[in-house]
Design an enzyme around this catalytic site. Sequence first.
Site, PDB file in Angstrom:
ATOM      1  N   HIS A   1      -9.214   1.489  -1.667  1.00  0.00           N
ATOM      2  CA  HIS A   1      -9.441   1.947  -0.520  1.00  0.00           C
ATOM      3  C   HIS A   1     -10.922   1.058   0.288  1.00  0.00           C
ATOM      4  O   HIS A   1     -12.015   1.903  -0.949  1.00  0.00           O
ATOM      5  CB  HIS A   1      -9.437   3.535  -0.622  1.00  0.00           C
ATOM      6  CG  HIS A   1      -7.225   3.655  -0.632  1.00  0.00           C
ATOM      7  ND1 HIS A   1      -7.319   2.729  -1.056  1.00  0.00           N
ATOM      8  CD2 HIS A   1      -6.947   4.114  -0.123  1.00  0.00           C
ATOM      9  CE1 HIS A   1      -5.880   3.895  -1.963  1.00  0.00           C
ATOM     10  NE2 HIS A   1      -5.963   4.257  -0.542  1.00  0.00           N
TER      11      HIS A   1
ATOM     12  N   ASP B   1       1.775   4.408   3.350  1.00  0.00           N
ATOM     13  CA  ASP B   1       0.587   4.834   2.373  1.00  0.00           C
ATOM     14  C   ASP B   1       1.550   5.789   1.098  1.00  0.00           C
ATOM     15  O   ASP B   1       1.088   5.969   0.049  1.00  0.00           O
ATOM     16  CB  ASP B   1      -0.092   5.103   3.325  1.00  0.00           C
ATOM     17  CG  ASP B   1      -1.938   5.302   2.637  1.00  0.00           C
ATOM     18  OD1 ASP B   1      -1.966   5.083   1.535  1.00  0.00           O
ATOM     19  OD2 ASP B   1      -2.312   5.996   4.073  1.00  0.00           O
ATOM     20  N   ASP B   2       1.980   7.109   2.147  1.00  0.00           N
ATOM     21  CA  ASP B   2       2.392   8.209   1.471  1.00  0.00           C
ATOM     22  C   ASP B   2       3.357   8.823   2.685  1.00  0.00           C
ATOM     23  O   ASP B   2       4.033  10.056   3.151  1.00  0.00           O
ATOM     24  CB  ASP B   2       1.105   9.471   1.842  1.00  0.00           C
ATOM     25  CG  ASP B   2       0.244   9.105   0.776  1.00  0.00           C
ATOM     26  OD1 ASP B   2       0.004   9.210  -0.653  1.00  0.00           O
ATOM     27  OD2 ASP B   2      -0.754   8.899   1.401  1.00  0.00           O
TER      28      ASP B   2
ATOM     29  N   GLU C   1     -11.174   3.732   5.970  1.00  0.00           N
ATOM     30  CA  GLU C   1     -10.331   4.355   6.088  1.00  0.00           C
ATOM     31  C   GLU C   1     -11.240   5.364   6.642  1.00  0.00           C
ATOM     32  O   GLU C   1     -10.982   5.922   8.089  1.00  0.00           O
ATOM     33  CB  GLU C   1      -9.452   5.008   4.956  1.00  0.00           C
ATOM     34  CG  GLU C   1      -8.258   6.109   5.731  1.00  0.00           C
ATOM     35  CD  GLU C   1      -7.545   6.262   4.574  1.00  0.00           C
ATOM     36  OE1 GLU C   1      -8.161   6.426   3.766  1.00  0.00           O
ATOM     37  OE2 GLU C   1      -6.488   7.245   4.642  1.00  0.00           O
TER      38      GLU C   1
ATOM     39  N   HIS D   1       0.964  -1.277  -0.085  1.00  0.00           N
ATOM     40  CA  HIS D   1       0.094  -0.103  -0.136  1.00  0.00           C
ATOM     41  C   HIS D   1       0.426   0.987  -0.049  1.00  0.00           C
ATOM     42  O   HIS D   1       1.238   1.725   0.599  1.00  0.00           O
ATOM     43  CB  HIS D   1      -0.942   0.285   1.099  1.00  0.00           C
ATOM     44  CG  HIS D   1      -2.010   0.776   0.968  1.00  0.00           C
ATOM     45  ND1 HIS D   1      -3.165   0.864   1.804  1.00  0.00           N
ATOM     46  CD2 HIS D   1      -1.543   2.257   0.663  1.00  0.00           C
ATOM     47  CE1 HIS D   1      -3.545   2.260   1.992  1.00  0.00           C
ATOM     48  NE2 HIS D   1      -3.268   2.693   1.002  1.00  0.00           N
TER      49      HIS D   1
ATOM     50  N   HIS E   1       1.008   4.641  -2.480  1.00  0.00           N
ATOM     51  CA  HIS E   1       0.469   5.497  -3.150  1.00  0.00           C
ATOM     52  C   HIS E   1       2.286   6.172  -4.663  1.00  0.00           C
ATOM     53  O   HIS E   1       2.983   7.290  -3.186  1.00  0.00           O
ATOM     54  CB  HIS E   1      -0.073   6.869  -3.079  1.00  0.00           C
ATOM     55  CG  HIS E   1      -1.363   6.201  -2.837  1.00  0.00           C
ATOM     56  ND1 HIS E   1      -2.364   6.120  -3.214  1.00  0.00           N
ATOM     57  CD2 HIS E   1      -1.865   5.361  -1.021  1.00  0.00           C
ATOM     58  CE1 HIS E   1      -2.994   5.206  -2.268  1.00  0.00           C
ATOM     59  NE2 HIS E   1      -2.466   5.840  -1.354  1.00  0.00           N
TER      60      HIS E   1
HETATM   61  N1  ADE Z   1      -4.537   8.614  -1.770  1.00  0.00           N
HETATM   62  C1  ADE Z   1      -3.117   8.618  -2.015  1.00  0.00           C
HETATM   63  N2  ADE Z   1      -3.051   8.953  -0.176  1.00  0.00           N
HETATM   64  C2  ADE Z   1      -4.521   7.749   0.376  1.00  0.00           C
HETATM   65  C3  ADE Z   1      -5.296   7.780   1.155  1.00  0.00           C
HETATM   66  N3  ADE Z   1      -4.902   7.380   2.551  1.00  0.00           N
HETATM   67  N4  ADE Z   1      -6.739   7.445   1.216  1.00  0.00           N
HETATM   68  C4  ADE Z   1      -7.275   7.742   0.208  1.00  0.00           C
HETATM   69  N5  ADE Z   1      -6.823   8.122  -0.952  1.00  0.00           N
HETATM   70  C5  ADE Z   1      -5.403   8.171  -0.845  1.00  0.00           C
HETATM   71 ZN    ZN Z   2      -3.614   4.808   0.302  1.00  0.00          ZN
END
Ligand code: ADE
Ligand code: ZN
Length: 351
Positions: free
Chosen positions: A210, A291-292, A213, A30, A32
Amino acid sequence: MSDVLPVPVSSRESGDSAAFIAALPKAELHLHIEGTLEPELMFALAERNGIRLPYSSVEELRSAYRFSNLQDFLDIYYAGAGALVEMQDFYDLTWAYLQRAFTQNVRHVEIFFDPQTHTGRGVEFATVVDGINRALVDAEARLGINSRLILCFLRHLDEADALETLDAAMAYRDRIAGVGLDSSERGNPPGKFREVFRRARAAGFVAVAHAGEEGPAEYVREALDVLEVVRIDHGNNALDDAGLVAELVRRRIPLTVCPLSNVKLRVVDDIRDHPLKRMLNLGLFVTVNSDDPAYFGGYVNENYIAVAEALGLSREDLRQLARNSFEASWLDAEAKSALIAEVDAVMQTER
Ligand code: ADE
Ligand code: ZN
């Protein structure tokens, strides 16, 4: 391409959980790619492309990384992605992430990318995929990191836009393994994308989404039933529905959990309240991911360390998480068992 290859972190000399985590081979499922854009690279690319960012310095940009919810983050994340224009930019972004991943003993990565973020401002689909893909090819040859690419549809846009994006992806069928669904979850249920996921699956793309969340457990159920996904990204709110949890356990549906993201986006109030250990105890098939990472304060090892320390995870728990990361991946059975054997070997040698 940089000629200086990073050296994997050696951890044999220390016995703490950070060293143990560093020594574990891991898969990241996971991630991005646009969320790996570090402020320094964002400024360098913006300058290279003659783009003005709404921040005067790296420090000012970093200090804006305080989010109250997912949308707060997405607004900054999409603005930052505006620095990516040329194929070389997508290459540099991806290569920078892969070098970092290598230093953290990541052996396999399944990478999300958001083509609509780029095509919506005039960057060609081919520019994005070719730039990312070239870095993935180099990473396999030079770093030994395997990868798959997952195209995410932006759920705040309509399904017609997603269908156009799927059409563009058909020419890259051999380079894109799966489709996913990301962006603003609330008010954008999985069912909005029924047809595009149906067509994508018919064309051989594997589906993930996703869900849970910020959205309710119901969205997790819908992702399973309507989109027929094989994995749920996040899935935290599935815990509100005991029947759904039982189904996720019974069907061994992997959840790609992102602890530091959950804290930064206020999905959980505090890392000590994170449900990861509870999920493990319930028998859920959980994995740990970043994630990011450029926005949330840590790459995959920092995510493992944060939950290990806050939740008192044992080495057996950590081994389980690393094993799960390969089991839940799209590697073939032979590659999976070789990597899982390496995880088990670390358990033997790291005392
Ligand atoms: N795009 C990038 N990170 C995300 C996340 N945590 N939830 C939804 N969209 C995303
Ligand atoms: Zn994500």
